[in-house]
Design a protein around this motif. Sequence first.
Motif, PDB file in Angstrom:
ATOM      1  N   ARG A  16      -8.983   2.700  -1.986  1.00 64.16           N
ATOM      2  CA  ARG A  16      -9.943   1.639  -1.654  1.00 64.16           C
ATOM      3  C   ARG A  16     -10.369   0.879  -2.904  1.00 64.16           C
ATOM      4  N   ALA A  17     -10.631   1.610  -3.990  1.00 58.71           N
ATOM      5  CA  ALA A  17     -11.062   0.977  -5.238  1.00 58.71           C
ATOM      6  C   ALA A  17      -9.963   0.061  -5.778  1.00 58.71           C
ATOM      7  N   ARG A  18      -8.732   0.528  -5.725  1.00 57.19           N
ATOM      8  CA  ARG A  18      -7.614  -0.287  -6.208  1.00 57.19           C
ATOM      9  C   ARG A  18      -7.475  -1.556  -5.387  1.00 57.19           C
ATOM     10  N   GLU A  19      -7.594  -1.428  -4.077  1.00 56.85           N
ATOM     11  CA  GLU A  19      -7.503  -2.597  -3.204  1.00 56.85           C
ATOM     12  C   GLU A  19      -8.670  -3.550  -3.456  1.00 56.85           C
ATOM     13  N   TYR A  20      -9.863  -3.001  -3.673  1.00 59.21           N
ATOM     14  CA  TYR A  20     -11.037  -3.822  -3.968  1.00 59.21           C
ATOM     15  C   TYR A  20     -10.822  -4.602  -5.265  1.00 59.21           C
ATOM     16  N   MET A  22      -8.123  -5.656  -6.203  1.00 62.56           N
ATOM     17  CA  MET A  22      -6.985  -6.538  -5.928  1.00 62.56           C
ATOM     18  C   MET A  22      -5.806  -6.263  -6.857  1.00 62.56           C
ATOM     19  N   LEU A  23      -5.490  -4.977  -7.004  1.00 61.37           N
ATOM     20  CA  LEU A  23      -4.367  -4.543  -7.829  1.00 61.37           C
ATOM     21  C   LEU A  23      -3.368  -3.784  -6.972  1.00 61.37           C
ATOM     22  N   THR A  24      -2.093  -3.973  -7.269  1.00 61.29           N
ATOM     23  CA  THR A  24      -1.068  -3.129  -6.660  1.00 61.29           C
ATOM     24  C   THR A  24      -0.989  -1.842  -7.475  1.00 61.29           C
ATOM     25  N   GLN A  25      -0.314  -0.857  -6.947  1.00 61.09           N
ATOM     26  CA  GLN A  25      -0.099   0.367  -7.718  1.00 61.09           C
ATOM     27  C   GLN A  25       0.648   0.036  -9.006  1.00 61.09           C
ATOM     28  N   LYS A  26       1.611  -0.862  -8.929  1.00 61.41           N
ATOM     29  CA  LYS A  26       2.387  -1.235 -10.117  1.00 61.41           C
ATOM     30  C   LYS A  26       1.494  -1.897 -11.164  1.00 61.41           C
ATOM     31  N   GLN A  27       0.622  -2.791 -10.744  1.00 60.90           N
ATOM     32  CA  GLN A  27      -0.285  -3.454 -11.685  1.00 60.90           C
ATOM     33  C   GLN A  27      -1.240  -2.451 -12.328  1.00 60.90           C
ATOM     34  N   ALA A  60      -9.640   0.621 -15.890  1.00 57.04           N
ATOM     35  CA  ALA A  60      -8.639  -0.409 -15.610  1.00 57.04           C
ATOM     36  C   ALA A  60      -9.028  -1.268 -14.416  1.00 57.04           C
ATOM     37  N   MET A  61      -9.827  -0.700 -13.507  1.00 53.96           N
ATOM     38  CA  MET A  61     -10.280  -1.441 -12.325  1.00 53.96           C
ATOM     39  C   MET A  61     -11.662  -2.054 -12.544  1.00 53.96           C
ATOM     40  N   ASP A  62     -12.173  -1.941 -13.785  1.00 51.61           N
ATOM     41  CA  ASP A  62     -13.503  -2.433 -14.135  1.00 51.61           C
ATOM     42  C   ASP A  62     -14.572  -1.801 -13.238  1.00 51.61           C
ATOM     43  N   MET A  63     -14.476  -0.469 -13.113  1.00 50.70           N
ATOM     44  CA  MET A  63     -15.405   0.293 -12.285  1.00 50.70           C
ATOM     45  C   MET A  63     -15.963   1.459 -13.090  1.00 50.70           C
ATOM     46  N   THR A  64     -17.048   2.013 -12.593  1.00 52.75           N
ATOM     47  CA  THR A  64     -17.662   3.192 -13.180  1.00 52.75           C
ATOM     48  C   THR A  64     -17.224   4.404 -12.376  1.00 52.75           C
ATOM     49  N   LEU A  65     -16.826   5.454 -13.063  1.00 52.93           N
ATOM     50  CA  LEU A  65     -16.463   6.705 -12.400  1.00 52.93           C
ATOM     51  C   LEU A  65     -17.731   7.493 -12.131  1.00 52.93           C
TER      52      LEU A  65
END
Length: 73
Positions: A16-20, A22-27, A60-65
């Motif tokens: 969900r975080a990756r989709e939010y 807007m990144l593909t797995q490859k990106q 990499a997703m500009d998120m906080t863990l």
Amino acid sequence: MESVDPSLALASSLARAREYAMLTQKQLSEKTGIYQSDISKLERGSANPSISTLKRLADAMDMTLKIEFVPKK
């Protein structure tokens, strides 16, 4: 309510975080240096990442863990 397997909860949260973001797995792989196949395994719940790996993914997703312990009911 049944408890959710932490591995599956993490897998779903990562996807969900990756989709939010807007990144593909490859990106995401290119941004982190983590193999795309390993990201896929994480998103399927078939791998156990280290905290440092999760931190790299979050950055990499500009998120906080956020990892937390929740009392059982």
